[in-house]
Design a protein around this motif. Structure first.
Motif, PDB file in Angstrom:
ATOM      1  N   THR A 169      32.741 -40.404  19.143  1.00  0.00           N
ATOM      2  CA  THR A 169      34.135 -40.651  19.459  1.00  0.00           C
ATOM      3  C   THR A 169      34.755 -41.582  18.417  1.00  0.00           C
ATOM      4  O   THR A 169      34.045 -42.370  17.785  1.00  0.00           O
ATOM      5  CB  THR A 169      34.272 -41.289  20.859  1.00  0.00           C
ATOM      6  N   THR A 170      36.045 -41.493  18.245  1.00  0.00           N
ATOM      7  CA  THR A 170      36.732 -42.437  17.353  1.00  0.00           C
ATOM      8  C   THR A 170      37.407 -43.542  18.157  1.00  0.00           C
ATOM      9  O   THR A 170      38.035 -44.433  17.581  1.00  0.00           O
ATOM     10  CB  THR A 170      37.781 -41.711  16.486  1.00  0.00           C
ATOM     11  N   THR A 223      33.825 -48.040  15.102  1.00  0.00           N
ATOM     12  CA  THR A 223      34.290 -48.184  13.718  1.00  0.00           C
ATOM     13  C   THR A 223      33.426 -47.393  12.744  1.00  0.00           C
ATOM     14  O   THR A 223      33.802 -47.247  11.585  1.00  0.00           O
ATOM     15  CB  THR A 223      34.288 -49.667  13.304  1.00  0.00           C
ATOM     16  N   ALA A 224      32.278 -46.888  13.195  1.00  0.00           N
ATOM     17  CA  ALA A 224      31.382 -46.142  12.307  1.00  0.00           C
ATOM     18  C   ALA A 224      32.077 -44.888  11.776  1.00  0.00           C
ATOM     19  O   ALA A 224      32.739 -44.167  12.526  1.00  0.00           O
ATOM     20  CB  ALA A 224      30.115 -45.755  13.064  1.00  0.00           C
ATOM     21  N   ALA A 255      23.115 -47.607  12.245  1.00  0.00           N
ATOM     22  CA  ALA A 255      23.068 -49.071  12.218  1.00  0.00           C
ATOM     23  C   ALA A 255      23.661 -49.666  13.494  1.00  0.00           C
ATOM     24  O   ALA A 255      23.139 -50.638  14.056  1.00  0.00           O
ATOM     25  CB  ALA A 255      23.806 -49.596  10.991  1.00  0.00           C
ATOM     26  N   ALA A 256      24.753 -49.071  13.987  1.00  0.00           N
ATOM     27  CA  ALA A 256      25.381 -49.552  15.221  1.00  0.00           C
ATOM     28  C   ALA A 256      24.456 -49.345  16.418  1.00  0.00           C
ATOM     29  O   ALA A 256      24.337 -50.207  17.293  1.00  0.00           O
ATOM     30  CB  ALA A 256      26.714 -48.831  15.440  1.00  0.00           C
ATOM     31  N   ALA A 309      37.590 -37.317  17.530  1.00  0.00           N
ATOM     32  CA  ALA A 309      36.147 -37.482  17.379  1.00  0.00           C
ATOM     33  C   ALA A 309      35.802 -37.205  15.924  1.00  0.00           C
ATOM     34  O   ALA A 309      36.620 -36.675  15.168  1.00  0.00           O
ATOM     35  CB  ALA A 309      35.389 -36.551  18.317  1.00  0.00           C
ATOM     36  N   ARG A 310      34.593 -37.589  15.555  1.00  0.00           N
ATOM     37  CA  ARG A 310      34.170 -37.387  14.165  1.00  0.00           C
ATOM     38  C   ARG A 310      32.805 -36.719  14.169  1.00  0.00           C
ATOM     39  O   ARG A 310      31.838 -37.263  14.704  1.00  0.00           O
ATOM     40  CB  ARG A 310      34.118 -38.736  13.433  1.00  0.00           C
ATOM     41  N   THR A 311      32.727 -35.527  13.596  1.00  0.00           N
ATOM     42  CA  THR A 311      31.448 -34.833  13.482  1.00  0.00           C
ATOM     43  C   THR A 311      30.737 -35.344  12.238  1.00  0.00           C
ATOM     44  O   THR A 311      31.264 -35.229  11.129  1.00  0.00           O
ATOM     45  CB  THR A 311      31.639 -33.313  13.420  1.00  0.00           C
ATOM     46  N   LEU A 312      29.543 -35.900  12.428  1.00  0.00           N
ATOM     47  CA  LEU A 312      28.831 -36.547  11.335  1.00  0.00           C
ATOM     48  C   LEU A 312      27.949 -35.591  10.545  1.00  0.00           C
ATOM     49  O   LEU A 312      27.826 -35.725   9.330  1.00  0.00           O
ATOM     50  CB  LEU A 312      27.975 -37.693  11.880  1.00  0.00           C
TER      51      LEU A 312
END
Length: 326
Positions: free
Chosen positions: A132-133, A137-138, A146-147, A220-223
């Motif tokens: 999710t955005t 902040t990632a 890391a988060a 949202a952000r697809t990684l």
């Protein structure tokens, strides 16, 4: 071939049509139910509702789609496994219903090989990992890992149920990265996305076509996508290997099964109808546009072996992830 053997072979040949006729004047001679063991709005539901009208046209009877969600697809699958093999009801099962379920449940109420008749696969389903955005902040996989490491157990992920491909994909991701998060199962895929864009859960793993609108509008952000190649729907999204997760793969597939001991003539006819439906240019184009390419050319025997191979592959992965459903 001996006389006795020839007579036995002839008897089997003559018996096959009579098995189909035993269901009525011909098969199919009544509407067919296609059980989708997931809720509405997901990939299985969308795919089968796309295929059903074409199958009805080919077979000459209505094909009624019925959703029976629950147990990560095991409830609807078990329902069909317990039915008589009369060609009236089938299940649109997946990797979740077979290889993943065997690994997850100590007391699975059906055996995917013994209690189901494999008929034909329909399409291959790549899985992508998205966050999710809202409240995060990632922006990269490295930052996201890391988060997670800095906040063990703080974040949660959603899926369409325990034992679904989305559940196992996320659990396997946590195992590979040495991180922890809480699993929140929902009854339908649409609920997962509502929670994701609201920030009620922080990540999920699902098919690119369902993720694309939220990735595009920034909710949202697809990684990454967990297959060897990038998705044609998201060419800007790297593969897992490209973001530093070599060997991590996740996917699913959909396919049609009947109850055990389904007569061979029915199995063969349904397999032929499925392949013919998948060959329809409008259907194949739609599935390609969804990023879920067709799986054509499978005989029932080939698909049955494919299912066995998938069970052998995925059961150790599921168990290594630590995910359970009992």
């Amino acid at each position: 071939m001996t006389t006795t053997t020839r007579r036995a072979a002839l008897a089997l040949t003559l018996m096959a049509p009579s098995i189909v006729r035993a269901q009525g004047t011909r098969w199919p001679d009544r509407p067919i139910r296609m059980i989708v063991p997931f809720g509405t709005g997901g990939g299985t539901d969308i795919t089968m509702r796309l295929l059903a009208p074409k199958l009805a046209q080919i077979l000459g009877v209505s094909v009624v789609v019925e959703n029976r969600p629950g147990g990560g697809s095991t409830v609807g699958t078990d329902y069909v496994a317990k039915l008589p093999p009369d060609g009236a009801t089938f299940v649109f099962a997946t990797l979740s219903s077979t290889g993943l379920a065997v690994g997850l449940y100590r007391n699975l109420p059906y055996d995917p090989v013994r209690d189901l008749t494999a008929i034909a696969p329909t399409n291959f389903i790549p899985i992508c990992h998205s966050i999710t955005t809202r409240g995060l902040t990632a922006r990269t996989t490295e930052e996201w890992i890391a988060a997670l490491r800095a906040n063990p157990g703080r974040y949660s992920y959603g899926s369409a149920g325990v034992g679904t491909s989305g559940h196992i994909a996320s659990a396997a991701f946590l195992t590979q990265t040495g991180t922890e998060a809480v699993h929140v199962p929902y009854r339908a895929p649409g609920q997962v996305y509502t929670a994701l864009i609201a920030g009620e859960i922080q990540f999920n793993s699902d098919i690119p076509s369902l993720m694309l609108p939220y990735h595009t509008d920034g909710q949202a952000r697809t990684l990454f996508v967990a297959t060897d190649e990038r998705s044609s729907l998201m060419p800007d999204v790297p593969t897992a290997a490209e973001v530093g997760l070599p060997g991590y793969k996740s996917y699913s597939w959909y396919g049609v099964f009947g109850p055990a001991n389904l007569p061979a003539p029915i199995t063969t006819r349904m397999a032929s109808a499925i392949d013919e439906a998948l060959a329809d240019p409008a259907i194949s184009a739609r599935l390609e546009a969804m990023g879920t390419p067709t799986m054509r050319g499978y005989t029932p025997e080939r698909f049955a072996q494919y299912v066995k191979d998938e069970i052998a592959l995925w059961v150790p992965i599921v168990r290594a992830s630590g995910a359970t459903a009992d």
